[in-house]
Write a protein that holds these residues in place. Sequence first.
Motif: not given
Lengths: 275, 360, 319
Positions: B36-55
């Motif tokens: 899901a789209f969340k506020l960026f934090q330095e330790n965010s586990t950014i996921c680019l390889d599949r679309p977010a569950n919720i846009p």
Amino acid sequence: MKNPYLPELATITKIIEETPNIKSFQVVFNDHEKMKTFKFEPGQVGQLSVFGVGESTFVINSPPTRMEYLQFSVMKVGEVTTALHELHEGDQIGVRAPLGNWFPYEEMKGKNILFIGGGIGLAPLRTLILFMLDNRKDYEDITIIYGARTPPDLCYKDDLKEWESRPDVNLILTVDNEYPGWDKRTGFVPTVLNEVAPKPDNTIAITCGPPIMIKFVLQNLVKLNFKDDQIITTLEKRMKCGIGICGRCNIGSKYVCKDGPVFSLAQLKDLPPDL
Amino acid sequence: MTELGFLKKENLVEFLKELATKSVVYVPVADDDVVAFKLFQENSTICLDRPANIPPKTVIFPQYETLLTFTFSKKEEQPDKIDVKIQEKMDFKDTVIFAARPCDAKGFTVYDRVYKDSDIPDPYYVGRREKTVIIGFSCPNVSPGCFCTAVGSTPSDKEGSDILMTEVSGGFVLEPVTEKGKAVIQSKFIEDGSKYLEEAQKKQEDVKNKVKNPFKKAGKPQISQEKFNDDSFWELALSKCLSCGACTFLCPTCYCFNITDENKIWEAERLRSWDACMFPHFTLEASGHNPRPTKFHRFKNRVGHKFLYYPEKYNGVLACCGCGRCIRYCPVSVDISKVVDELSDTNSENKTLTSNGGEA
Amino acid sequence: MSVDKLKDAVKQILNEVDIVIGYTEGFDKVHATPLFINTQDKVDQLIWDQRCVHNLASYLPSLKRKKVGVIVKGCDSRTIVQYIQEGLINRENVKIIGLPCSGVISLKKLLKAVDFANIDDITFEDNGNVNVKTEKETKTLSLMDIAPDKCKTCQYPTPLIYDILIGDPIKSDKPKESVYEDIIEFDKKSLEEKLAYWQKVFDRCIRCYACRNACPMCVCQDSCIAESREPHWISQRATLTEKFMFHLIHTVHLAGRCVECGECERACPMGIPVNTLKRKINLEMKELFDYVPGVNPDDKPPMYTFNVDELKIKEHKIG
């Protein structure tokens, strides 16, 4: 950019008990300047706010020719209408108006006008009736068929009395069943319409009432040889935004709050049957 | 606007940190396998390889927001009466949505026609939309149920994005689409990306060719009015529907809402919250009458809205980006693409139908 | 069990009922989807394998006025038993086709096991192996590794109630004590840890009510506290308070009624383990009332009855 969700503060100046469960509210904007410059057309609606409870949609049933106040009639059925019924004269409400389209009264000039109303469905017709009476020479015969469940359920009793006494209005009243002291017609509105059998020549029929009444009135008007573009109705739907966005009052691609509430039968026939 | 930028993979977090000094930055974050789209934090586990569950529609059109607040006070001269003060809640911050899939970015353009470019614009939506930069991300692969190419889009569609980002070996090519986007890549972490253009284009083309087309007939789907109005079709096609709101709430183009007042003692607020045309309450009138009383009526309206009514109003544009979420996450796998395919007019040539079946 | 036997049974039953509910191929290789069969020519679309995860019994109350045939697994059959206990269906209007089952897949676990790659094909072997072909690799997984938790401790692989049983009955080889092991383990965490956990997962809730609508035992239908304005229980805000309130009321409404089919959790598009709450309260009900929902049609759910003396609730004893 104007905030379309921002209501204008208004004060209830008078409350009229129309029937056991319908009250009419006369309101004026707190901002006197706004009251002086406010413009609307017969048939347009407004959203009334009871702050902290919510908003609900009602037709402005006073005519634009009488601008001392705006009148709304409210049947007590849900959350907001119940809260409105608990208010007193002098209380504050919010008004978002005018919203929606209106009756094509210019195109009706020079024609006979047939009003067919049931219960609180007389409210949107009232604004046009009063508007036409204030411009009486523009219109030919005015016939009003109006019915309710029982005599106490008839709205706008003072208006009815006045219309009854006017030689230039033909008022036909009916209630569903016999009732002590009632000496006028009995029977459902669509049936009375058949009995009266108005001629379609140079006539526009305008109807509003409960969905089931509208359905049969439309059928009967067609049987009386009224053409689809001679029949006008005004619809009611659950509404929230009032500006054609929130998605609940649509019939096909048309939003009752913005593209309506006034539709001709010809227009309705082009839409899916989600009434 | 062709000044291509290039962001090295190892500079991604630094670039986002830099953006976050000027704007609120939302990134797709994986948490317990849910993206899901969340506020960026330095330790965010950014996921680019599949679309977010919720846009990321959540960023511009949050699940709930306060439109107005009401404050009540006793009238001094008339203590049985209440005075009301109304305040508008409009405080919108500069925002960046990072790595919106093209279908999700395009979803905002479906909103725009209704909320922004209308004769009565919605100031809350417009306020957020204008302050938001959307960095689109070309899909690196396809996902189950997605069908963007069948509804007039591609996995690297630029419509709705301010920048389109494409992953290549070692980093990301950033192609500015708008002036807003151009400004964002004025960063010390962005290098010249022109030499990666070819690789990016090839990647885009590869993914595009992998998207399945669920429709038997080529071109945008054309719904047959006769089938659309046949109640028995809906009853059979939708028997399994649970009438929940998963499909609408996860849809990047579904924009219906509710307005409710929530009351405290001396104050109240008017909220806007997501609502779903699949819920019976949505159209239920206080009298008890419901113009769309069953799930069949409601789904018919949902399909109608996306494939007939919206296109009728907006030049044939469909209100569906083919992201596939409603199919992927439906608890009983109701497949809107299959329903539309079954409804499609097999006789007609490609022409735009109005909701009554006439030609637009 | 060959699917042909199932098809033959459905063809027979279709002569007596209006609709038979079974499974068919979904939109991709890993999804099955409910199939509503109203004519003989649709029978051939039936499938039966480890992808048939849905609890089809859930549709029965909404079809109460029709004669309905329904295909159920062991776990699903508990729903029917509970419906009978609560008077939510007319037993004589339902034809139950029972299928013994040794486990289904959990889509969420399967996707995780293949690192969310696109699955091109999936096949199931009798020995419990699952062969998955993705864009990148072909992998053999063990069904129990990708099965929903309910399958791992399944006590009822054979339906408890049926009119026709297709295939040989299967006896559970899972110890009874294993059923709530995970709940007992979770309960050992500190209150702070548990609160933090639930805050984290419920933060994701989007109030789509997929969990509620997929729940076979949610009987309030269109009058749910989550949306009702009269009375006005929960605001339309989407803060943790509202989300907790909704989910906890859902849980409490299911005390001693939840048949643990796991549909709530399977339906959740945001991966919230909502069934854990319901199983926790079921465990309490089991300990207090020695009651297991959906097992014996003649039982009465404990919350449907009132005894002044409850054997297991000592502090409530009078005198």
